[in-house]
Design a protein around this motif. Structure first.
Motif, PDB file in Angstrom:
ATOM      1  N   ASN A  27      20.202  40.078   2.835  1.00 53.50           N
ATOM      2  CA  ASN A  27      19.593  39.720   4.124  1.00 53.50           C
ATOM      3  C   ASN A  27      18.926  38.343   4.056  1.00 53.50           C
ATOM      4  O   ASN A  27      17.769  38.168   4.412  1.00 53.50           O
ATOM      5  CB  ASN A  27      18.607  40.792   4.595  1.00 53.50           C
ATOM      6  N   LEU A  28      19.707  37.365   3.599  1.00 58.15           N
ATOM      7  CA  LEU A  28      19.192  36.004   3.454  1.00 58.15           C
ATOM      8  C   LEU A  28      19.177  35.293   4.809  1.00 58.15           C
ATOM      9  O   LEU A  28      20.083  35.452   5.623  1.00 58.15           O
ATOM     10  CB  LEU A  28      20.062  35.223   2.468  1.00 58.15           C
ATOM     11  N   ARG A  29      18.156  34.480   5.008  1.00 56.92           N
ATOM     12  CA  ARG A  29      18.017  33.714   6.256  1.00 56.92           C
ATOM     13  C   ARG A  29      19.118  32.657   6.346  1.00 56.92           C
ATOM     14  O   ARG A  29      19.325  31.880   5.414  1.00 56.92           O
ATOM     15  CB  ARG A  29      16.639  33.055   6.313  1.00 56.92           C
ATOM     16  N   HIS A  30      19.795  32.642   7.481  1.00 57.37           N
ATOM     17  CA  HIS A  30      20.915  31.725   7.698  1.00 57.37           C
ATOM     18  C   HIS A  30      20.887  31.246   9.143  1.00 57.37           C
ATOM     19  O   HIS A  30      19.953  31.551   9.885  1.00 57.37           O
ATOM     20  CB  HIS A  30      22.244  32.424   7.362  1.00 57.37           C
ATOM     21  N   ALA A  31      21.909  30.507   9.544  1.00 54.73           N
ATOM     22  CA  ALA A  31      22.025  30.049  10.928  1.00 54.73           C
ATOM     23  C   ALA A  31      23.190  30.781  11.585  1.00 54.73           C
ATOM     24  O   ALA A  31      24.194  31.075  10.941  1.00 54.73           O
ATOM     25  CB  ALA A  31      22.258  28.544  10.984  1.00 54.73           C
ATOM     26  N   ALA A  32      23.033  31.055  12.877  1.00 56.47           N
ATOM     27  CA  ALA A  32      24.087  31.709  13.643  1.00 56.47           C
ATOM     28  C   ALA A  32      24.088  31.140  15.056  1.00 56.47           C
ATOM     29  O   ALA A  32      23.147  30.471  15.477  1.00 56.47           O
ATOM     30  CB  ALA A  32      23.881  33.218  13.665  1.00 56.47           C
ATOM     31  N   THR A  33      25.170  31.435  15.769  1.00 57.20           N
ATOM     32  CA  THR A  33      25.338  30.918  17.121  1.00 57.20           C
ATOM     33  C   THR A  33      25.491  32.061  18.111  1.00 57.20           C
ATOM     34  O   THR A  33      25.867  33.174  17.738  1.00 57.20           O
ATOM     35  CB  THR A  33      26.599  30.043  17.205  1.00 57.20           C
ATOM     36  N   GLY A  34      25.218  31.767  19.378  1.00 60.59           N
ATOM     37  CA  GLY A  34      25.444  32.730  20.446  1.00 60.59           C
ATOM     38  C   GLY A  34      25.691  32.002  21.753  1.00 60.59           C
ATOM     39  O   GLY A  34      24.964  31.061  22.088  1.00 60.59           O
ATOM     40  N   VAL A  35      26.747  32.407  22.464  1.00 58.16           N
ATOM     41  CA  VAL A  35      27.075  31.811  23.755  1.00 58.16           C
ATOM     42  C   VAL A  35      27.195  32.911  24.792  1.00 58.16           C
ATOM     43  O   VAL A  35      28.015  33.823  24.650  1.00 58.16           O
ATOM     44  CB  VAL A  35      28.400  31.010  23.716  1.00 58.16           C
ATOM     45  N   LEU A  36      26.375  32.833  25.824  1.00 59.36           N
ATOM     46  CA  LEU A  36      26.461  33.739  26.959  1.00 59.36           C
ATOM     47  C   LEU A  36      27.463  33.135  27.936  1.00 59.36           C
ATOM     48  O   LEU A  36      27.281  32.008  28.382  1.00 59.36           O
ATOM     49  CB  LEU A  36      25.088  33.898  27.606  1.00 59.36           C
ATOM     50  N   VAL A  37      28.536  33.877  28.237  1.00 62.59           N
ATOM     51  CA  VAL A  37      29.623  33.380  29.083  1.00 62.59           C
ATOM     52  C   VAL A  37      29.493  33.992  30.473  1.00 62.59           C
ATOM     53  O   VAL A  37      29.423  35.217  30.615  1.00 62.59           O
ATOM     54  CB  VAL A  37      31.000  33.724  28.475  1.00 62.59           C
ATOM     55  N   ARG A  38      29.471  33.117  31.478  1.00 61.14           N
ATOM     56  CA  ARG A  38      29.412  33.562  32.875  1.00 61.14           C
ATOM     57  C   ARG A  38      30.653  33.079  33.609  1.00 61.14           C
ATOM     58  O   ARG A  38      31.239  32.072  33.239  1.00 61.14           O
ATOM     59  CB  ARG A  38      28.160  33.003  33.548  1.00 61.14           C
ATOM     60  N   ASN A  39      31.024  33.789  34.648  1.00 63.34           N
ATOM     61  CA  ASN A  39      32.118  33.310  35.502  1.00 63.34           C
ATOM     62  C   ASN A  39      31.514  32.591  36.704  1.00 63.34           C
ATOM     63  O   ASN A  39      30.279  32.597  36.876  1.00 63.34           O
ATOM     64  CB  ASN A  39      33.068  34.452  35.881  1.00 63.34           C
ATOM     65  N   PRO A  40      32.321  31.959  37.546  1.00 63.64           N
ATOM     66  CA  PRO A  40      31.757  31.223  38.684  1.00 63.64           C
ATOM     67  C   PRO A  40      30.944  32.094  39.657  1.00 63.64           C
ATOM     68  O   PRO A  40      30.070  31.574  40.342  1.00 63.64           O
ATOM     69  CB  PRO A  40      33.001  30.636  39.374  1.00 63.64           C
ATOM     70  N   GLY A  42      28.855  34.270  38.656  1.00 65.41           N
ATOM     71  CA  GLY A  42      27.589  34.560  37.988  1.00 65.41           C
ATOM     72  C   GLY A  42      27.612  35.794  37.106  1.00 65.41           C
ATOM     73  O   GLY A  42      26.607  36.133  36.482  1.00 65.41           O
ATOM     74  N   ASP A  43      28.757  36.489  37.031  1.00 58.07           N
ATOM     75  CA  ASP A  43      28.863  37.656  36.160  1.00 58.07           C
ATOM     76  C   ASP A  43      28.846  37.213  34.699  1.00 58.07           C
ATOM     77  O   ASP A  43      29.186  36.075  34.375  1.00 58.07           O
ATOM     78  CB  ASP A  43      30.156  38.423  36.448  1.00 58.07           C
ATOM     79  N   ILE A  44      28.488  38.131  33.820  1.00 59.50           N
ATOM     80  CA  ILE A  44      28.355  37.867  32.390  1.00 59.50           C
ATOM     81  C   ILE A  44      29.423  38.660  31.644  1.00 59.50           C
ATOM     82  O   ILE A  44      29.644  39.842  31.936  1.00 59.50           O
ATOM     83  CB  ILE A  44      26.945  38.262  31.901  1.00 59.50           C
ATOM     84  N   TYR A  45      30.068  38.014  30.679  1.00 60.59           N
ATOM     85  CA  TYR A  45      31.092  38.717  29.906  1.00 60.59           C
ATOM     86  C   TYR A  45      30.433  39.554  28.813  1.00 60.59           C
ATOM     87  O   TYR A  45      29.669  39.051  27.994  1.00 60.59           O
ATOM     88  CB  TYR A  45      32.101  37.738  29.288  1.00 60.59           C
ATOM     89  N   VAL A  46      30.736  40.839  28.845  1.00 59.91           N
ATOM     90  CA  VAL A  46      30.204  41.804  27.875  1.00 59.91           C
ATOM     91  C   VAL A  46      31.386  42.354  27.094  1.00 59.91           C
ATOM     92  O   VAL A  46      32.439  42.650  27.672  1.00 59.91           O
ATOM     93  CB  VAL A  46      29.458  42.944  28.596  1.00 59.91           C
ATOM     94  N   HIS A  47      31.218  42.479  25.795  1.00 58.03           N
ATOM     95  CA  HIS A  47      32.302  43.022  24.978  1.00 58.03           C
ATOM     96  C   HIS A  47      31.770  44.013  23.951  1.00 58.03           C
ATOM     97  O   HIS A  47      30.566  44.089  23.703  1.00 58.03           O
ATOM     98  CB  HIS A  47      33.083  41.891  24.287  1.00 58.03           C
ATOM     99  N   ARG A  48      32.704  44.815  23.420  1.00 55.16           N
ATOM    100  CA  ARG A  48      32.340  45.754  22.349  1.00 55.16           C
ATOM    101  C   ARG A  48      32.972  45.256  21.055  1.00 55.16           C
ATOM    102  O   ARG A  48      34.157  44.940  20.997  1.00 55.16           O
ATOM    103  CB  ARG A  48      32.823  47.167  22.666  1.00 55.16           C
ATOM    104  N   ARG A  49      32.159  45.215  20.022  1.00 51.80           N
ATOM    105  CA  ARG A  49      32.599  44.773  18.712  1.00 51.80           C
ATOM    106  C   ARG A  49      33.475  45.850  18.058  1.00 51.80           C
ATOM    107  O   ARG A  49      33.299  47.032  18.320  1.00 51.80           O
ATOM    108  CB  ARG A  49      31.382  44.503  17.829  1.00 51.80           C
ATOM    109  N   THR A  50      34.369  45.413  17.211  1.00 50.60           N
ATOM    110  CA  THR A  50      35.218  46.369  16.505  1.00 50.60           C
ATOM    111  C   THR A  50      34.403  47.156  15.479  1.00 50.60           C
ATOM    112  O   THR A  50      33.337  46.702  15.048  1.00 50.60           O
ATOM    113  CB  THR A  50      36.377  45.649  15.776  1.00 50.60           C
TER     114      THR A  50
END
Length: 166
Positions: A27-40, A42-50
Motif C-alpha cells: 500500500n505504497l503512496r503513488h500517483a493516479a488519475t481520474g476523469v469524470l466523463v459527461r455527455n453534452p 450533462g449525464d455522467i458515464y458510470v461503469h462496472r469494473r471487471t
C-alpha cells in the motif's frame, strides 16, 4: 508484466519506484488519475469494473483512470488511461482540484479531470464489463443507496463534484 510505479512521499515528490504488485501489497503512496466523463446533455458515464481488477474488483465507478507509471507525466497518464479504458481520445480535458486518498487497499495522490464526450464508448475488456450514462441525480441516488457498491476513492474524491452538479 509487472509495471513500475513511481512512489511518492507526503509532499508528492517521487522518492523511487516499485513494481505495481509491491505497491499494492505494501500500500505504497503513488500517483493516479481520474476523469469524470459527461455527455453534452450533462449525464455522467458510470461503469462496472471487471472481477479481475487488482483493487476493488467488480465495483461501480464514475471515473476512468489508473496508476501513473514510473517516469510518466501525470497528464499523459490521464490521456492514456481515458483512451485505454473507454476508447476516448482527442477530447478537451478540464482540470479539477487534485486530491489525496488513502485506505487499507490504496494510498495515492489524484490528478482529476472532467471532459465532455459525445462519441462511442469502447470498453477495455480486461477493465470494464458494463457501462451506462446516468444523470447527476441518478448517480447521486445510486451513491446514496445500498444497491450498487462504488469505488470508495472515486466517491470520496469526485462525489462532492457530482453533488455540486445538482
Amino acid at each position: 508484466m509487472d509495471e513500475l510505479v513511481a512512489i511518492l512521499d507526503a509532499g508528492n515528490r517521487v522518492t523511487g519506484t516499485a513494481p505495481r504488485s509491491v505497491m499494492r501489497r505494501d500500500n505504497l503512496r503513488h500517483a493516479a488519475t481520474g476523469v469524470l466523463v459527461r455527455n453534452p446533455a450533462g449525464d455522467i458515464y458510470v461503469h462496472r469494473r471487471t472481477p479481475i481488477k487488482d483493487v476493488y474488483p467488480g465495483r461501480y465507478d464514475f471515473a476512468a483512470g489508473g496508476v501513473v507509471a514510473a517516469g510518466e507525466d501525470p497528464f499523459h497518464a490521464v490521456v492514456r488511461e481515458l483512451d485505454e479504458e473507454l476508447g476516448i481520445s482527442g477530447v478537451e480535458l478540464s482540470r479539477l482540484p487534485e486530491g489525496d486518498y488513502a485506505d487499507e487497499h490504496t494510498t495515492y495522490h489524484a490528478y482529476l479531470y472532467t471532459c465532455v464526450w459525445d462519441g462511442e464508448i469502447k470498453h477495455q475488456p480486461e477493465e470494464v464489463e458494463w457501462g451506462a450514462w446516468l444523470s447527476p441525480a441518478e448517480l447521486v441516488a445510486k451513491l446514496d443507496g445500498s444497491e450498487w457498491s462504488f469505488m470508495p476513492d472515486t466517491a470520496a474524491l469526485l462525489g462532492p463534484y457530482v453533488r455540486s452538479l445538482l
